[in-house]
Design an enzyme around this catalytic site. Sequence first.
Site, PDB file in Angstrom:
ATOM      1  N   ASN A  13       0.871  -1.178   0.000  1.00 40.08           N
ATOM      2  CA  ASN A  13       0.000   0.000   0.000  1.00 40.08           C
ATOM      3  C   ASN A  13       0.909   1.229   0.000  1.00 40.08           C
ATOM      4  O   ASN A  13       1.455   1.598   1.028  1.00 40.08           O
ATOM      5  CB  ASN A  13      -0.882  -0.037   1.263  1.00 40.08           C
ATOM      6  CG  ASN A  13      -1.711   1.224   1.442  1.00 40.08           C
ATOM      7  OD1 ASN A  13      -1.791   2.059   0.536  1.00 40.08           O
ATOM      8  ND2 ASN A  13      -2.319   1.375   2.609  1.00 40.08           N
ATOM      9  N   TRP A  14       1.081   1.818  -1.190  1.00 44.74           N
ATOM     10  CA  TRP A  14       2.025   2.940  -1.307  1.00 44.74           C
ATOM     11  C   TRP A  14       1.499   4.205  -0.637  1.00 44.74           C
ATOM     12  O   TRP A  14       2.226   5.174  -0.496  1.00 44.74           O
ATOM     13  CB  TRP A  14       2.304   3.231  -2.780  1.00 44.74           C
ATOM     14  CG  TRP A  14       3.173   2.207  -3.462  1.00 44.74           C
ATOM     15  CD1 TRP A  14       3.646   1.029  -2.929  1.00 44.74           C
ATOM     16  CD2 TRP A  14       3.686   2.279  -4.807  1.00 44.74           C
ATOM     17  NE1 TRP A  14       4.417   0.373  -3.858  1.00 44.74           N
ATOM     18  CE2 TRP A  14       4.456   1.110  -5.023  1.00 44.74           C
ATOM     19  CE3 TRP A  14       3.560   3.206  -5.837  1.00 44.74           C
ATOM     20  CZ2 TRP A  14       5.101   0.858  -6.237  1.00 44.74           C
ATOM     21  CZ3 TRP A  14       4.197   2.955  -7.048  1.00 44.74           C
ATOM     22  CH2 TRP A  14       4.965   1.794  -7.240  1.00 44.74           C
ATOM     23  N   LYS A  15       0.225   4.235  -0.304  1.00 41.49           N
ATOM     24  CA  LYS A  15      -0.413   5.444   0.255  1.00 41.49           C
ATOM     25  C   LYS A  15      -0.135   6.636  -0.669  1.00 41.49           C
ATOM     26  O   LYS A  15      -0.011   6.447  -1.879  1.00 41.49           O
ATOM     27  CB  LYS A  15       0.053   5.680   1.688  1.00 41.49           C
ATOM     28  CG  LYS A  15      -0.136   4.423   2.553  1.00 41.49           C
ATOM     29  CD  LYS A  15      -0.002   4.673   4.016  1.00 41.49           C
ATOM     30  CE  LYS A  15      -0.207   3.356   4.777  1.00 41.49           C
ATOM     31  NZ  LYS A  15      -0.164   3.507   6.211  1.00 41.49           N
ATOM     32  N   HIS A 101      -9.677   1.416   5.140  1.00 43.62           N
ATOM     33  CA  HIS A 101      -8.399   1.656   5.830  1.00 43.62           C
ATOM     34  C   HIS A 101      -8.610   2.673   6.948  1.00 43.62           C
ATOM     35  O   HIS A 101      -9.387   3.625   6.784  1.00 43.62           O
ATOM     36  CB  HIS A 101      -7.364   2.165   4.819  1.00 43.62           C
ATOM     37  CG  HIS A 101      -5.975   2.136   5.378  1.00 43.62           C
ATOM     38  ND1 HIS A 101      -5.530   3.086   6.262  1.00 43.62           N
ATOM     39  CD2 HIS A 101      -4.950   1.258   5.213  1.00 43.62           C
ATOM     40  CE1 HIS A 101      -4.272   2.803   6.606  1.00 43.62           C
ATOM     41  NE2 HIS A 101      -3.907   1.699   5.981  1.00 43.62           N
ATOM     42  N   GLU A 103      -6.921   5.085   7.896  1.00 46.98           N
ATOM     43  CA  GLU A 103      -6.643   6.483   7.521  1.00 46.98           C
ATOM     44  C   GLU A 103      -7.841   7.097   6.791  1.00 46.98           C
ATOM     45  O   GLU A 103      -8.109   8.292   6.928  1.00 46.98           O
ATOM     46  CB  GLU A 103      -5.369   6.548   6.659  1.00 46.98           C
ATOM     47  CG  GLU A 103      -4.126   6.297   7.509  1.00 46.98           C
ATOM     48  CD  GLU A 103      -2.943   5.696   6.767  1.00 46.98           C
ATOM     49  OE1 GLU A 103      -2.902   5.712   5.533  1.00 46.98           O
ATOM     50  OE2 GLU A 103      -2.027   5.201   7.472  1.00 46.98           O
ATOM     51  N   GLU A 173      -5.628  -4.722  10.757  1.00 48.47           N
ATOM     52  CA  GLU A 173      -4.599  -3.703  10.938  1.00 48.47           C
ATOM     53  C   GLU A 173      -4.865  -2.923  12.221  1.00 48.47           C
ATOM     54  O   GLU A 173      -5.638  -1.948  12.199  1.00 48.47           O
ATOM     55  CB  GLU A 173      -4.610  -2.720   9.765  1.00 48.47           C
ATOM     56  CG  GLU A 173      -4.271  -3.318   8.432  1.00 48.47           C
ATOM     57  CD  GLU A 173      -3.702  -2.263   7.489  1.00 48.47           C
ATOM     58  OE1 GLU A 173      -2.598  -2.460   6.997  1.00 48.47           O
ATOM     59  OE2 GLU A 173      -4.357  -1.232   7.279  1.00 48.47           O
ATOM     60  N   GLY A 179       2.356   2.287  10.847  1.00 48.45           N
ATOM     61  CA  GLY A 179       3.361   3.342  10.718  1.00 48.45           C
ATOM     62  C   GLY A 179       4.089   3.678  12.003  1.00 48.45           C
ATOM     63  O   GLY A 179       4.793   4.698  12.075  1.00 48.45           O
ATOM     64  N   SER A 216       3.196  -2.128  10.453  1.00 47.01           N
ATOM     65  CA  SER A 216       4.636  -2.251  10.693  1.00 47.01           C
ATOM     66  C   SER A 216       5.197  -3.630  10.365  1.00 47.01           C
ATOM     67  O   SER A 216       6.057  -4.140  11.087  1.00 47.01           O
ATOM     68  CB  SER A 216       4.968  -1.850  12.134  1.00 47.01           C
ATOM     69  OG  SER A 216       4.620  -0.493  12.357  1.00 47.01           O
ATOM     70  N   GLY A 238       4.927   1.414   4.796  1.00 47.57           N
ATOM     71  CA  GLY A 238       6.297   1.941   4.711  1.00 47.57           C
ATOM     72  C   GLY A 238       7.279   1.023   4.004  1.00 47.57           C
ATOM     73  O   GLY A 238       8.011   1.450   3.091  1.00 47.57           O
TER      74      GLY A 238
HETATM   75  P1  PGA Z   1       2.745   0.351   7.698  1.00 46.72           P
HETATM   76  O1  PGA Z   1       1.303   0.602   7.063  1.00 46.72           O
HETATM   77  O2  PGA Z   1       3.272  -0.941   7.112  1.00 46.72           O
HETATM   78  O3  PGA Z   1       3.551   1.527   7.306  1.00 46.72           O
HETATM   79  O4  PGA Z   1       2.538   0.233   9.182  1.00 46.72           O
HETATM   80  C1  PGA Z   1       0.391  -0.444   6.871  1.00 46.72           C
HETATM   81  C2  PGA Z   1      -0.906   0.067   6.298  1.00 46.72           C
HETATM   82  O5  PGA Z   1      -1.349   1.161   6.681  1.00 46.72           O
HETATM   83  O6  PGA Z   1      -1.537  -0.584   5.466  1.00 46.72           O
END
Ligand code: PGA
Length: 255
Positions: A13-15, A101, A103, A173, A179, A216, A238
């Site tokens: 997931n490049w966000k 997600h 976010e 998640e 993150g 993470s 990340g």
């Molecule tokens: P992260 O993000 O690996 O940077 O913790 C995971 C995600 O939000 O899908």
Amino acid sequence: MSNNHKGYLIAGNWKMNGSLDKNFSLIESIKNFNSYDKKNSEILICPPDLYLSQVRKMLLDCEITFGAQNVSKEKVSGAFTGETSSFMLSDLGCAYCIIGHSERRLYHGESEEIIAEKFLRLLESQITPIFCLGEPINIRNEGNHTQYVISQLENVANIIGIDKFKNTVIAYEPVWAIGTGMSASPDQAQEMHLLLRSFFSESGIADTIRIIYGGSVKPINAKELFSMPDIDGALIGGASLISDDFLSIYESSLN
Ligand code: PGA
């Protein structure tokens, strides 16, 4: 219980990251990796929508899959400025799309009703939803994480019907792990994955659903997470932006 006949799903997931140049080098490195084994473990790349065409073109001659990070809840095309429909994603060849997600729930106020609509739009366009859920830190500290996550699932299942989850992907998640560098332990993740899978036992579709872990995931913890019977892959933020890390996580899913 477990589902491994479908193989692992290793999803990046490049966000909101990337540029034409950076994407080019990242995809080139992933394409040059020679231990790719789609039967046992699938690589999925989810770039920002704007770069889907670039990624699609680069992946035309290989088996690596790509998908989107979001979709509109609207059924028909029209006056929805800034939105991307499930039809457009499927037109471009997206195989998967992330929904729910944390976010998006947090910064865009996405309710479970909206997430349920998006889920349906994806199914109508033959795109596999990757439905994210997970508890914030205060809920875990209070010991209410199992209830919380099950109600996130129930709220959507009650709207769309439990059978709609057949052959889809759920990403557990925990919000506190995203993150932060503080991943859930393999046992903490396994407990939640088993709980989520058990939710589908009665409907007989538990083994058609891939339940992947996100928060993470790094080369250092991937192997242990993947050794758990109900962890069918990872949703990686990340570390998916660093080709060596992403590929090393992928390799951990192969053995
Ligand atoms: P992260 O993000 O690996 O940077 O913790 C995971 C995600 O939000 O899908």
